[in-house]
Design a protein around this motif. Structure first.
Motif, PDB file in Angstrom:
ATOM      1  N   VAL A  66      -6.935   9.758  -4.469  1.00 32.22           N
ATOM      2  CA  VAL A  66      -5.893   8.781  -4.104  1.00 32.22           C
ATOM      3  C   VAL A  66      -6.396   7.377  -4.462  1.00 32.22           C
ATOM      4  CG1 VAL A  66      -4.571   7.776  -2.199  1.00 32.22           C
ATOM      5  CG2 VAL A  66      -4.921  10.249  -2.291  1.00 32.22           C
ATOM      6  N   GLY A  67      -7.650   7.102  -4.131  1.00 31.19           N
ATOM      7  CA  GLY A  67      -8.218   5.763  -4.378  1.00 31.19           C
ATOM      8  C   GLY A  67      -8.268   5.387  -5.844  1.00 31.19           C
ATOM      9  N   LYS A  68      -8.466   6.387  -6.703  1.00 30.08           N
ATOM     10  CA  LYS A  68      -8.623   6.082  -8.137  1.00 30.08           C
ATOM     11  C   LYS A  68      -7.397   6.474  -8.954  1.00 30.08           C
ATOM     12  CE  LYS A  68     -13.607   6.637  -7.900  1.00 30.08           C
ATOM     13  NZ  LYS A  68     -14.569   7.721  -7.956  1.00 30.08           N
ATOM     14  N   LEU A 106       0.839  -1.203   0.000  1.00 28.47           N
ATOM     15  CA  LEU A 106       0.000   0.000   0.000  1.00 28.47           C
ATOM     16  C   LEU A 106       0.868   1.245   0.000  1.00 28.47           C
ATOM     17  CD1 LEU A 106      -2.120  -2.163   1.506  1.00 28.47           C
ATOM     18  CD2 LEU A 106      -3.460  -0.070   1.382  1.00 28.47           C
ATOM     19  N   ARG A 107       2.155   1.057  -0.190  1.00 25.93           N
ATOM     20  CA  ARG A 107       3.074   2.201  -0.121  1.00 25.93           C
ATOM     21  C   ARG A 107       2.867   3.153  -1.298  1.00 25.93           C
ATOM     22  NH1 ARG A 107       7.540   3.166   3.197  1.00 25.93           N
ATOM     23  NH2 ARG A 107       8.306   5.236   2.693  1.00 25.93           N
ATOM     24  N   LEU A 108       2.446   2.608  -2.423  1.00 27.10           N
ATOM     25  CA  LEU A 108       2.188   3.512  -3.548  1.00 27.10           C
ATOM     26  C   LEU A 108       1.019   4.439  -3.199  1.00 27.10           C
ATOM     27  CD1 LEU A 108       2.659   4.510  -6.417  1.00 27.10           C
ATOM     28  CD2 LEU A 108       1.447   2.504  -7.274  1.00 27.10           C
ATOM     29  N   ASP A 109       0.011   3.897  -2.548  1.00 27.15           N
ATOM     30  CA  ASP A 109      -1.134   4.711  -2.123  1.00 27.15           C
ATOM     31  C   ASP A 109      -0.683   5.756  -1.096  1.00 27.15           C
ATOM     32  OD1 ASP A 109      -2.873   2.902  -3.619  1.00 27.15           O
ATOM     33  OD2 ASP A 109      -2.289   1.475  -2.075  1.00 27.15           O
ATOM     34  N   HIS A 110       0.173   5.312  -0.180  1.00 27.46           N
ATOM     35  CA  HIS A 110       0.713   6.210   0.847  1.00 27.46           C
ATOM     36  C   HIS A 110       1.488   7.355   0.177  1.00 27.46           C
ATOM     37  CE1 HIS A 110       2.403   6.853   4.976  1.00 27.46           C
ATOM     38  NE2 HIS A 110       3.419   7.335   4.287  1.00 27.46           N
ATOM     39  N   ASN A 111       2.329   7.005  -0.782  1.00 27.09           N
ATOM     40  CA  ASN A 111       3.130   8.042  -1.450  1.00 27.09           C
ATOM     41  C   ASN A 111       2.247   8.981  -2.278  1.00 27.09           C
ATOM     42  OD1 ASN A 111       5.427   7.013  -0.307  1.00 27.09           O
ATOM     43  ND2 ASN A 111       6.138   5.942  -2.141  1.00 27.09           N
ATOM     44  N   LEU A 125       0.762  10.173   8.344  1.00 28.04           N
ATOM     45  CA  LEU A 125      -0.288   9.848   7.359  1.00 28.04           C
ATOM     46  C   LEU A 125      -0.520   8.331   7.358  1.00 28.04           C
ATOM     47  CD1 LEU A 125      -1.856  11.341   4.992  1.00 28.04           C
ATOM     48  CD2 LEU A 125      -0.097  10.434   3.491  1.00 28.04           C
ATOM     49  N   ILE A 126      -1.743   7.930   7.044  1.00 22.62           N
ATOM     50  CA  ILE A 126      -2.083   6.496   7.009  1.00 22.62           C
ATOM     51  C   ILE A 126      -2.928   6.239   5.773  1.00 22.62           C
ATOM     52  CG2 ILE A 126      -3.134   4.564   8.292  1.00 22.62           C
ATOM     53  CD1 ILE A 126      -3.629   6.638  10.573  1.00 22.62           C
ATOM     54  N   VAL A 127      -2.806   5.056   5.193  1.00 18.16           N
ATOM     55  CA  VAL A 127      -3.826   4.587   4.255  1.00 18.16           C
ATOM     56  C   VAL A 127      -4.349   3.259   4.803  1.00 18.16           C
ATOM     57  CG1 VAL A 127      -4.414   3.984   1.898  1.00 18.16           C
ATOM     58  CG2 VAL A 127      -2.678   5.727   2.314  1.00 18.16           C
ATOM     59  N   TRP A 128      -5.587   3.255   5.220  1.00 18.58           N
ATOM     60  CA  TRP A 128      -6.187   2.069   5.824  1.00 18.58           C
ATOM     61  C   TRP A 128      -6.778   1.155   4.738  1.00 18.58           C
ATOM     62  CZ3 TRP A 128      -6.449   1.799  11.269  1.00 18.58           C
ATOM     63  CH2 TRP A 128      -6.338   3.005  11.992  1.00 18.58           C
ATOM     64  N   GLY A 129      -6.600  -0.153   4.903  1.00 16.89           N
ATOM     65  CA  GLY A 129      -7.444  -1.102   4.183  1.00 16.89           C
ATOM     66  C   GLY A 129      -6.869  -1.752   2.956  1.00 16.89           C
ATOM     67  N   ASN A 130      -7.711  -1.779   1.941  1.00 20.91           N
ATOM     68  CA  ASN A 130      -7.432  -2.547   0.722  1.00 20.91           C
ATOM     69  C   ASN A 130      -6.777  -1.649  -0.323  1.00 20.91           C
ATOM     70  OD1 ASN A 130      -7.483  -4.727  -1.026  1.00 20.91           O
ATOM     71  ND2 ASN A 130      -9.689  -4.647  -1.432  1.00 20.91           N
ATOM     72  N   HIS A 131      -5.882  -2.210  -1.122  1.00 21.16           N
ATOM     73  CA  HIS A 131      -5.328  -1.487  -2.277  1.00 21.16           C
ATOM     74  C   HIS A 131      -6.377  -1.521  -3.387  1.00 21.16           C
ATOM     75  CE1 HIS A 131      -2.604   0.032  -5.267  1.00 21.16           C
ATOM     76  NE2 HIS A 131      -2.692  -1.068  -5.992  1.00 21.16           N
ATOM     77  N   PRO A 187     -10.147   1.094  -4.743  1.00 19.71           N
ATOM     78  CA  PRO A 187     -10.756   2.421  -4.515  1.00 19.71           C
ATOM     79  C   PRO A 187     -11.429   2.576  -3.153  1.00 19.71           C
ATOM     80  CG  PRO A 187     -11.277   1.618  -6.715  1.00 19.71           C
ATOM     81  CD  PRO A 187     -10.618   0.477  -5.980  1.00 19.71           C
ATOM     82  N   THR A 188     -11.632   1.490  -2.401  1.00 15.46           N
ATOM     83  CA  THR A 188     -12.227   1.640  -1.060  1.00 15.46           C
ATOM     84  C   THR A 188     -11.197   2.024   0.006  1.00 15.46           C
ATOM     85  OG1 THR A 188     -11.910  -0.678  -0.411  1.00 15.46           O
ATOM     86  CG2 THR A 188     -13.991  -0.132  -1.549  1.00 15.46           C
ATOM     87  N   MET A 189      -9.931   2.075  -0.344  1.00 15.04           N
ATOM     88  CA  MET A 189      -8.901   2.428   0.660  1.00 15.04           C
ATOM     89  C   MET A 189      -9.245   3.768   1.309  1.00 15.04           C
ATOM     90  SD  MET A 189      -5.740   3.877  -1.656  1.00 15.04           S
ATOM     91  CE  MET A 189      -5.893   2.772  -3.039  1.00 15.04           C
ATOM     92  N   TYR A 190      -8.760   3.945   2.537  1.00 16.26           N
ATOM     93  CA  TYR A 190      -9.067   5.195   3.237  1.00 16.26           C
ATOM     94  C   TYR A 190      -7.783   5.956   3.600  1.00 16.26           C
ATOM     95  CZ  TYR A 190     -10.456   8.239   7.115  1.00 16.26           C
ATOM     96  OH  TYR A 190     -10.618   9.319   7.957  1.00 16.26           O
ATOM     97  N   PRO A 191      -7.405   6.922   2.759  1.00 16.80           N
ATOM     98  CA  PRO A 191      -6.274   7.776   3.122  1.00 16.80           C
ATOM     99  C   PRO A 191      -6.719   8.732   4.227  1.00 16.80           C
ATOM    100  CG  PRO A 191      -6.917   8.069   0.787  1.00 16.80           C
ATOM    101  CD  PRO A 191      -8.002   7.297   1.455  1.00 16.80           C
ATOM    102  N   ASP A 192      -5.993   8.729   5.332  1.00 20.58           N
ATOM    103  CA  ASP A 192      -6.437   9.403   6.553  1.00 20.58           C
ATOM    104  C   ASP A 192      -5.371  10.415   6.975  1.00 20.58           C
ATOM    105  OD1 ASP A 192      -7.247  10.065   9.097  1.00 20.58           O
ATOM    106  OD2 ASP A 192      -7.196   8.019   9.900  1.00 20.58           O
TER     107      ASP A 192
END
Ligand SMILES: NC(=O)C1=CN([C@@H]2O[C@H](COP(=O)(O)OP(=O)(O)OC[C@H]3O[C@@H](n4cnc5c(N)ncnc54)[C@H](O)[C@@H]3O)[C@@H](O)[C@H]2O)C=CC1
Ligand SMILES: O=C([O-])CC(=O)C(=O)O
Length: 328
Positions: free
Chosen positions: A225-227, A158-163, A183-189, A191-196
């Protein structure tokens, strides 16, 4: 000279492989003092093996001082033999109009076979990063297919989502990307991921307070971020490769060499924290030190966040039940 670390990479002749191997061999992943042996896996088909041969020729032509040896093979048990690190990249990528979970049944078989091969021949401490999509569920499959290995050592990217989230937040808040913490990205890689970004700071300033724009968070930041993966496919006609390779380097770099107290996002098997059932591979904030990661506990979860976490968990549970028949 240190003992070389054995790094297995699957899908080595693919687009991510091509952006990844040269950086590993030059020391960007494990440090400029650490020799590596690359153990590269590709499909047992002539075209893939020929492409792999070409990539190995180019690795030779770089004359990397840290590259102690390169092995190219179509046999997972050769690629994973005594591997200290395994980057499971090889899988079919999605095209326009597909979701990552559309790849599930096709790619799942790869990860049962590769989990079993890791179980048989890899180092007992092997650190596994699954990049191939859908990454969380593939990591779950590999972990379940390797009962003799420590489940903690199976992780999803999920590091790509984090970045991606770091970069978008830095732009919005007008701060340097390297100054952001928390910063956090919770969940699944997916579109439902939750960047927080509720606890994100730069030089001690809380960025949620600084941005002060709930509409941007809900309607721009989180969906963008999700898409982002789909937006890259739309623009390039191919899925992200250099940025995915970069995120894989960051993930392993921090896992092995430490995050110096910073939170980073890793997809790891839940220990039951935050109500995520044990074993589900979920994006959590972690800190890393001495080759180990530690989940950040006791992050406050408000109603908005709980709903987002529930949604991404529900999707992961659905994916998990979709592959249950492969694991019995
Ligand atoms: N987790 C993440 O953030 C990201 C994940 N991905 C995923 O990474 C995967 C790879 O993407 P690309 O490199 O762009 O794809 P690609 O199609 O360019 O390369 C994949 C390579 O894997 C090989 N391969 C397929 N099955 C294999 C197997 N069983 N064993 C060994 N090699 C195998 C193929 O021959 C091909 O060379 C895809 O599933 C993609 O969706 C891509 C970007 C980000
Ligand atoms: O979107 C895709 O299919 C590739 C990927 O995982 C990403 O770029 O995040």
């Amino acid at each position: 000279m240190k003992t070389p670390v054995r790094v297995a990479v699957t899908g080595a002749a693919g687009q991510i492989g091509y952006a990844l191997l040269f950086r590993i061999a030059s020391g960007e992943m494990l440090g400029k003092e650490q020799p590596v042996i690359l153990q590269l896996l590709e499909l047992p088909i002539d075209k893939a093996q020929a492409a792999l041969k070409g990539v190995i020729m180019e690795l030779e032509d770089c004359a990397f001082p840290l590259l102690a040896d390169v092995v190219g093979t179509d046999d997972p048990e050769v690629a994973f033999k005594d591997a200290d690190i395994a980057l499971l990249v090889g899988a079919r990528p999605r095209g326009p109009g597909m979701e990552r979970k559309d790849l599930l049944l096709e790619n799942a078989k790869i990860f049962t076979a590769q989990g079993a091969a890791l179980n048989k021949v890899a180092s007992r401490d092997v650190k596994v990063l699954v990049v191939g999509n859908p990454a969380n569920t593939n990591a779950y499959i590999a972990m379940k297919s390797a009962p003799d290995l420590n489940p903690r050592n199976f992780t999803a990217m999920l590091r790509l989502d984090h970045n991606r989230a770091l970069s978008q937040l830095a732009t919005k808040a007008g701060v340097a990307v390297g100054d952001i913490e928390g910063l956090i990205v919770w969940g699944n890689h997916s579109p439902t991921m939750y960047p927080d970004y509720r606890f994100a700071t730069a030089k001690g300033v809380n960025l949620k307070d600084k941005v002060n724009d709930a509409d941007w968070n809900a309607n721009t930041f989180i969906p963008q971020v999700g898409k982002r993966g789909a937006a890259i496919i739309e623009a390039r006609g191919l899925s992200s490769a250099a940025s995915a390779a970069n995120a894989a380097i960051d993930h392993i770099h921090d896992w092995v060499l430490g995050s110096n107290g910073k939170w980073v996002t890793m997809g790891v098997p839940s220990d039951g924290s935050y109500g995520i059932p044990e074993g589900v591979i979920f994006g959590f904030a972690v800190t890393t030190e001495n080759g180990e990661y530690t989940l950040v506990k006791d992050i406050e979860v408000d109603d908005f966040s709980q709903k987002a976490i529930d949604k991404t968990l529900a999707e992961l549970e659905e994916e998990r039940s979709g592959v249950a028949h492969l694991l019995s």
